[in-house]
Design a protein around this motif. Structure first.
Motif, short mmCIF file in Angstrom:
data_model
loop_
_atom_site.label_atom_id
_atom_site.label_comp_id
_atom_site.label_asym_id
_atom_site.label_seq_id
_atom_site.Cartn_x
_atom_site.Cartn_y
_atom_site.Cartn_z
N GLU A 36 73.14 24.38 -52.03
CA GLU A 36 72.82 23.62 -50.83
C GLU A 36 74.09 23.16 -50.11
O GLU A 36 74.15 23.10 -48.88
N ALA A 37 75.14 22.87 -50.90
CA ALA A 37 76.41 22.41 -50.33
C ALA A 37 77.29 23.56 -49.88
O ALA A 37 78.33 23.34 -49.24
N GLY A 38 76.89 24.82 -50.22
CA GLY A 38 77.69 25.98 -49.86
C GLY A 38 78.94 26.11 -50.70
O GLY A 38 79.98 26.60 -50.22
N LEU A 39 78.85 25.68 -51.96
CA LEU A 39 80.01 25.68 -52.85
C LEU A 39 79.72 26.46 -54.12
O LEU A 39 78.55 26.69 -54.47
N ASN A 40 80.76 26.85 -54.82
CA ASN A 40 80.62 27.48 -56.13
C ASN A 40 80.13 26.42 -57.13
O ASN A 40 80.60 25.28 -57.09
N PRO A 41 79.19 26.77 -58.03
CA PRO A 41 78.69 25.78 -59.01
C PRO A 41 79.79 25.10 -59.82
O PRO A 41 79.66 23.93 -60.20
N ASN A 42 80.86 25.83 -60.11
CA ASN A 42 81.96 25.23 -60.89
C ASN A 42 82.66 24.11 -60.13
O ASN A 42 83.37 23.29 -60.74
N THR A 43 82.48 24.08 -58.81
CA THR A 43 83.14 23.06 -58.00
C THR A 43 82.70 21.66 -58.40
O THR A 43 83.47 20.70 -58.33
N PHE A 44 81.45 21.53 -58.83
CA PHE A 44 80.92 20.21 -59.18
C PHE A 44 81.81 19.51 -60.20
O PHE A 44 82.17 18.33 -60.03
N TYR A 45 82.18 20.22 -61.25
CA TYR A 45 82.96 19.59 -62.33
C TYR A 45 84.43 19.41 -61.99
O TYR A 45 85.16 18.78 -62.74
N ARG A 46 84.85 19.95 -60.86
CA ARG A 46 86.19 19.63 -60.38
C ARG A 46 86.21 18.26 -59.70
O ARG A 46 87.28 17.67 -59.53
N HIS A 47 85.04 17.79 -59.30
CA HIS A 47 84.95 16.51 -58.60
C HIS A 47 84.31 15.41 -59.44
O HIS A 47 84.64 14.23 -59.27
#
Length: 212
Positions: A36-47
């Motif tokens: 939904e955010a248009g991001l790679n799923p791995n991006t979540f754990y970077r933030h």
């Protein structure tokens, strides 16, 4: 609070778009959220370390977005009635424009995550404290002790949140709900002002302009 930007902001805004009546923050899937955010799923754990930390950011984003406007209105008010009217109008209009944010706040106050429950309680307490400080600084309820102003502010913030979903879901009752909310606030402060007055002072207060 530091303003969100970049991937963090996209994820928070995506969560608010995905929230529905049957879903909570902690029920959102990370892949769905990232998509939904248009991001790679791995991006979540970077933030964020986990969904609780993410939920804290969402709640903080909602609170910061609303509190600034409310404080500006209260700090310009010339009476407690004007402060209550302007505050209630602003907050309910915010609820109506941001139903997902409102749903998050109402649900998480009694939700499954103790971390988010504590965080939301802390934010409500902070909003109540700021409300009391603004009222005391402007001298809007003369003669009322600071502790009483804080107590009423605490009740007021929770009452407004309690009525939030009704205001969103019952358009035919919005004017009535707003009027009831304003009366609730005004009666609390008027009652506090009357406490401790003698009979002559009570009569003078009742007959003063704007108090009848």
């Amino acid at each position: 609070m530091q303003r969100l930007a970049g991937g963090k902001l996209k994820l928070v805004q995506a969560a608010l778009r995905l929230i529905t009546e049957s879903r909570s923050l902690t029920s959102l899937g990370l892949r769905e959220l990232a998509r939904e955010a248009g991001l790679n799923p791995n991006t979540f754990y970077r933030h964020f370390k986990n969904l609780d930390e993410f939920g804290l950011q969402v709640l903080g984003y909602i609170a910061e977005d609303m509190k600034t406007g409310v404080r500006q209105l209260r700090q310009m008010a010339d009476s407690s009635e004007q402060a209550s009217h302007d505050t209630v109008t602003f907050v309910y209009h915010y609820f109506l424009a941001n139903p997902a944010a409102t749903t998050v706040a109402v649900r998480e106050l009694h939700g499954p995550s103790p971390v988010l429950r504590r965080a939301l309680e802390a934010q409500l307490d902070a909003s109540a404290r700021e409300m009391a400080e603004d009222i005391l600084e402007r001298g809007l309820v003369p003669g009322v002790e600071a502790a009483v102003v804080h107590e009423i502010s605490h009740m007021t913030i929770r009452y407004i949140l309690f009525r939030a979903m009704d205001y969103i879901e019952k358009p035919e009752q919005r004017e009535k709900i707003q009027q009831e909310t304003e009366r609730f606030i005004n009666r609390q402060f008027r009652g506090a002002m009357i406490e401790g007055l003698n009979e002559e002072e009570v009569l003078a207060l009742k007959t003063a302009p704007g108090q009848t």
